[in-house]
Design an enzyme around this catalytic site. Structure first.
Site, PDB file in Angstrom:
ATOM      1  N   ASP A   1       0.833  -1.205   0.000  1.00 33.37           N
ATOM      2  CA  ASP A   1       0.000   0.000   0.000  1.00 33.37           C
ATOM      3  C   ASP A   1       0.864   1.251   0.000  1.00 33.37           C
ATOM      4  OD1 ASP A   1       0.639  -0.815   2.722  1.00 33.37           O
ATOM      5  OD2 ASP A   1      -0.681   0.795   3.412  1.00 33.37           O
TER       6      ASP A   1
ATOM      7  N   GLU B   1      -0.054  -1.143   5.822  1.00 35.14           N
ATOM      8  CA  GLU B   1       1.000  -0.692   6.733  1.00 35.14           C
ATOM      9  C   GLU B   1       0.866   0.791   7.015  1.00 35.14           C
ATOM     10  OE1 GLU B   1       4.823   0.982   8.081  1.00 35.14           O
ATOM     11  OE2 GLU B   1       3.730   1.437   6.227  1.00 35.14           O
TER      12      GLU B   1
END
Length: 419
Positions: free
Chosen positions: A90, A153
């Site tokens: 991400d 994350e």
């Protein structure tokens, strides 16, 4: 093996470019599935068994934006340790100020540009190239190798590494050593991070007509008193605290607290003119980063102490406090197997001793430790952390090549340590 990695320079740059072209923006969690599938299909070609694991029920997980993680494992031909390379797929939103398309993966002047190029798709690409080249050199390696591409994350890792760790993906006997290719410079070993406590504080008031505020009680004024007390008492005390942890940059070797947001009174999304009300609620979000030398009870206690003092001294002051997240500080020892193996690679490639650092902010090592109870974990990867989340983010191709070489040498040392 090292020459083979250097010869795959173009492949490494193109792989990074391909990864950047997946706009895996979080929130909301775009393109997680396609990006995970791309990684999985590539690793299947090197003999990896590939599994896709959805972080069901975790924050942000919906059928429209499923939290899809990819975990790939290649078994060796004899018993041995398992080395796991974990990268998050991400990225944060591009924001303003770009001079190029943030998801084009532009290659220019020895760099790959794009959102996530530095943080941390360049590191993911380097780990894939390192492992592929290692397998070509050692097709009958002992133990096992794992590579994962995990989600979320940037928003805490709960749908990614936390979810997987809770299900045993980052625990003995499955995994022994973890390398996270976060961008902390190619000649540094990152041993861990400071602690973090996020909390929401609400001050209470009483609603009344804005033309007669004396009939009510303004929650925002109470919050102003709290902020003033923080300025007078808390911030100076934090600034005096120093740590033995080698945190970078140097300013982060102190305790810090950031005021993330203040919200009170009229809602942000109103249209038209505001209504004349005395606000009966004001909420403050704090981000407290603390040191190995500080106990979490003391960290919380000094904030609560200030609140209780105000409650005793200020008429009608009342509050509630809610924990959002807490993570303990982490610092792997320099002589731990994975730190030693990465340091060995740095010495071989750069002919110098590595720098050992601690990250100012947390990353997914926190979940591997607290949920997986696996502590032989470090962060090591290409890229300069200062470029993360900024416009025109980039990662150097030569940096990726050299980091891939370090990773391959570390993998060799860890898998063949007992032979």
């Amino acid at each position: 093996m090292l020459e083979s990695i250097a010869a795959r320079r173009r492949d490494l740059a193109e792989l990074t470019r391909d990864l950047v072209r997946f706009p895996t923006v979080n929130p909301p969690g775009d393109a997680y599935g396609p990006c995970a599938a791309f990684i999985g299909e590539r690793l299947k070609k090197s003999g990896f068994a590939v599994e896709y694991v959805r972080g069901e029920g975790e924050p942000g997980d919906t059928d429209r934006y499923p939290r899809i993680n990819v975990v790939a494992r290649r078994e060796g031909t004899s018993p041995g340790s398992c080395v796991h390379f974990n990268s998050h797929i991400d990225v944060v939103e591009p924001g303003e100020g770009w001079t190029m398309d943030p998801f084009e993966g532009v290659i220019r002047d020895g760099r790959v540009y794009g959102r996530g190029a530095c943080d941390m798709k360049g590191g993911l690409a380097a780990s894939i190239i390192a492992v592929e080249t290692f397998i070509e050199a050692y097709p009958d390696h002992p133990g096992a190798i794992e590579i994962s591409g995990t989600v979320d994350e940037e928003s805490g890792g709960f749908g990614g590494v936390a979810y997987l760790a809770a299900k045993g993906y980052f625990s003995h006997p499955r995994v022994d050593h973890v390398i996270i290719p976060e961008p902390l410079n190619k000649d540094r070993v990152c041993l861990g991070h400071r602690g973090v406590w996020w909390a929401e504080i609400e001050t209470k008031g009483e609603i009344a007509h804005g033309s007669m505020p004396f009939l009510g009680d303004c929650a925002i004024r109470h919050m102003g008193a709290l902020l003033a007390a923080f300025e007078e008492k808390l911030f100076p005390a934090l600034d005096r605290r120093q740590t033995r942890m080698p945190v970078v940059p140097e300013g982060a070797r102190r305790s810090t607290m950031n005021i993330n947001s203040v919200r009170g009174g009229q809602a942000d999304d109103f249209t038209g003119l505001p209504s004349p009300n005395v606000p009966d609620s004001c909420k403050l979000t704090i981000d407290r980063r603390f040191l190995l030398e500080e106990a979490i009870a003391d960290v919380k206690g000094e904030v609560v102490g200030i609140l209780d003092d105000l409650k005793a001294q200020r008429p009608n002051f009342d509050y509630e406090i809610r924990d959002i997240m807490e993570v303990m500080p982490l610092m792997t020892e320099k002589d731990a197997p994975v730190a030693s193996a990465v340091a060995h690679g740095i010495r071989q490639i750069f002919d110098r001793e590595p720098d050992y650092v601690i990250s100012p902010g947390t990353y997914d090592q926190k979940h591997i430790a607290r949920l997986g109870h696996l502590y032989d974990c470090v962060a090591y990867g290409p890229g300069v952390l200062d470029l993360a989340h900024r416009p025109d983010e980039w990662v150097g191709i030569e940096d990726m090549v050299q980091s891939a070489q370090v990773m391959a040498l570390a993998l060799e040392k860890l898998l063949y340590a007992g032979s």
